[in-house]
Design a protein around this motif. Structure first.
Motif, PDB file in Angstrom:
ATOM      1  N   GLY A  27       0.801  -1.216   0.000  1.00 26.93           N
ATOM      2  CA  GLY A  27       0.000   0.000   0.000  1.00 26.93           C
ATOM      3  C   GLY A  27       0.836   1.269   0.000  1.00 26.93           C
ATOM      4  O   GLY A  27       2.062   1.241  -0.088  1.00 26.93           O
ATOM      5  N   TRP A  28       0.138   2.400   0.102  1.00 32.54           N
ATOM      6  CA  TRP A  28       0.766   3.710  -0.038  1.00 32.54           C
ATOM      7  C   TRP A  28       1.717   4.055   1.105  1.00 32.54           C
ATOM      8  O   TRP A  28       2.519   4.973   0.989  1.00 32.54           O
ATOM      9  N   ASP A  29       1.653   3.347   2.185  1.00 31.12           N
ATOM     10  CA  ASP A  29       2.567   3.592   3.299  1.00 31.12           C
ATOM     11  C   ASP A  29       3.573   2.450   3.456  1.00 31.12           C
ATOM     12  O   ASP A  29       4.157   2.266   4.521  1.00 31.12           O
ATOM     13  N   GLY A  30       3.798   1.722   2.367  1.00 32.44           N
ATOM     14  CA  GLY A  30       4.558   0.478   2.474  1.00 32.44           C
ATOM     15  C   GLY A  30       5.991   0.496   2.003  1.00 32.44           C
ATOM     16  O   GLY A  30       6.587  -0.575   1.860  1.00 32.44           O
ATOM     17  N   LEU A  31       6.571   1.677   1.767  1.00 30.42           N
ATOM     18  CA  LEU A  31       7.951   1.691   1.275  1.00 30.42           C
ATOM     19  C   LEU A  31       8.905   1.010   2.247  1.00 30.42           C
ATOM     20  O   LEU A  31       9.716   0.158   1.866  1.00 30.42           O
ATOM     21  N   ALA A  32       8.851   1.371   3.509  1.00 33.23           N
ATOM     22  CA  ALA A  32       9.789   0.821   4.487  1.00 33.23           C
ATOM     23  C   ALA A  32       9.653  -0.691   4.612  1.00 33.23           C
ATOM     24  O   ALA A  32      10.645  -1.397   4.842  1.00 33.23           O
ATOM     25  N   ALA A  33       8.439  -1.208   4.460  1.00 38.49           N
ATOM     26  CA  ALA A  33       8.222  -2.648   4.598  1.00 38.49           C
ATOM     27  C   ALA A  33       8.707  -3.428   3.388  1.00 38.49           C
ATOM     28  O   ALA A  33       9.054  -4.610   3.503  1.00 38.49           O
ATOM     29  N   ALA A  34       8.736  -2.800   2.217  1.00 40.64           N
ATOM     30  CA  ALA A  34       9.051  -3.523   0.990  1.00 40.64           C
ATOM     31  C   ALA A  34      10.529  -3.856   0.853  1.00 40.64           C
ATOM     32  O   ALA A  34      10.889  -4.878   0.270  1.00 40.64           O
ATOM     33  N   VAL A  35      11.401  -2.999   1.372  1.00 37.74           N
ATOM     34  CA  VAL A  35      12.838  -3.252   1.227  1.00 37.74           C
ATOM     35  C   VAL A  35      13.254  -4.553   1.916  1.00 37.74           C
ATOM     36  O   VAL A  35      13.947  -5.382   1.309  1.00 37.74           O
ATOM     37  N   PRO A  36      12.862  -4.794   3.174  1.00 37.29           N
ATOM     38  CA  PRO A  36      13.195  -6.088   3.785  1.00 37.29           C
ATOM     39  C   PRO A  36      12.587  -7.274   3.041  1.00 37.29           C
ATOM     40  O   PRO A  36      13.188  -8.354   3.002  1.00 37.29           O
ATOM     41  N   LEU A  37      11.411  -7.084   2.446  1.00 35.62           N
ATOM     42  CA  LEU A  37      10.807  -8.170   1.674  1.00 35.62           C
ATOM     43  C   LEU A  37      11.656  -8.492   0.454  1.00 35.62           C
ATOM     44  O   LEU A  37      11.887  -9.669   0.140  1.00 35.62           O
ATOM     45  N   LEU A  38      12.110  -7.472  -0.245  1.00 31.27           N
ATOM     46  CA  LEU A  38      12.968  -7.692  -1.406  1.00 31.27           C
ATOM     47  C   LEU A  38      14.237  -8.425  -0.993  1.00 31.27           C
ATOM     48  O   LEU A  38      14.689  -9.357  -1.672  1.00 31.27           O
TER      49      LEU A  38
END
Length: 204
Positions: free
Chosen positions: A81-92
């Motif tokens: 979602g729109w507030d998900g930048l910080a969460a996406a890096v660890p997922l990658l």
């Protein structure tokens, strides 16, 4: 935006840089294309993909990569979602980059923006010779040691905002403002531009 000729030559240069560096143990080379929203990352990633699938063997690669050996991952598919930048890096890092670095197949689940949940799983086999990742955050500090090349795309804020609203519609302006604050903080913390192998201004 970059002209088609300039974009193609820049894509070729980025691939040339990547090919001069060792692949991961599984044989994959990862190219990351980072930069603020609206700077043209998705378009440039398509040019990099086209260049890769058009390569012929020249002593550096055994043969032209097949489309299956060139994978493209869009960070939009990882942000929750729109507030998900910080969460996406660890997922990658944990779901894609580190498994490949360890010689294992990788996979990730695509985020369904309409339903607000993660949906189907996508596989990235370690037989992939190239992985092109585009989107805000893919050049983060935790990812950089595994990269073969990193490109940074940029343009002035007015140009980027115009492109984004032309694509998504005026109703998305509040979302863009929220996202802009997140990416500003992220880039200030990560200093991604300073570590790029190639910097392209797409606003000219």
């Amino acid at each position: 935006m970059l002209s088609s000729a300039t974009s193609a030559s820049s894509a070729a240069e980025l691939v040339r840089i990547a090919r001069q560096r060792p692949a991961l143990p599984c044989g994959t080379r990862i190219i990351a294309i980072d930069g603020p929203s609206g700077s043209g990352k998705t378009t440039f990633a398509a040019d990099v993909e086209a260049h890769l699938t058009g390569l012929r063997g020249d002593g550096n690669d055994e043969a032209r990569p097949t489309p299956a050996e060139v994978q493209v991952l869009h960070m939009d598919d990882l942000y929750p979602g729109w507030d998900g930048l910080a969460a996406a890096v660890p997922l990658l890092s944990s779901q894609v980059v580190e498994p490949l670095a360890e010689g294992r197949d990788a996979s990730y689940r695509r985020y369904d923006w309409e339903r607000g949940v993660y949906a189907e799983r996508h596989e990235i086999p370690c037989t992939a010779r190239w992985l092109v990742v585009e989107g805000v955050g893919c050049g983060a500090r935790v990812i950089r040691p595994r990269l073969s090349a990193l490109a940074w795309l940029e343009a002035d804020r007015e140009t980027r905002m115009r492109r984004g609203l032309e694509r998504d519609g005026e109703a998305y302006r509040p979302h863009w403002e929220r996202w802009s604050r997140q990416e500003g903080a992220h880039f200030a913390r990560e200093a991604t531009r300073d570590h790029a192998d190639l910097v392209l201004d797409t606003g000219q």
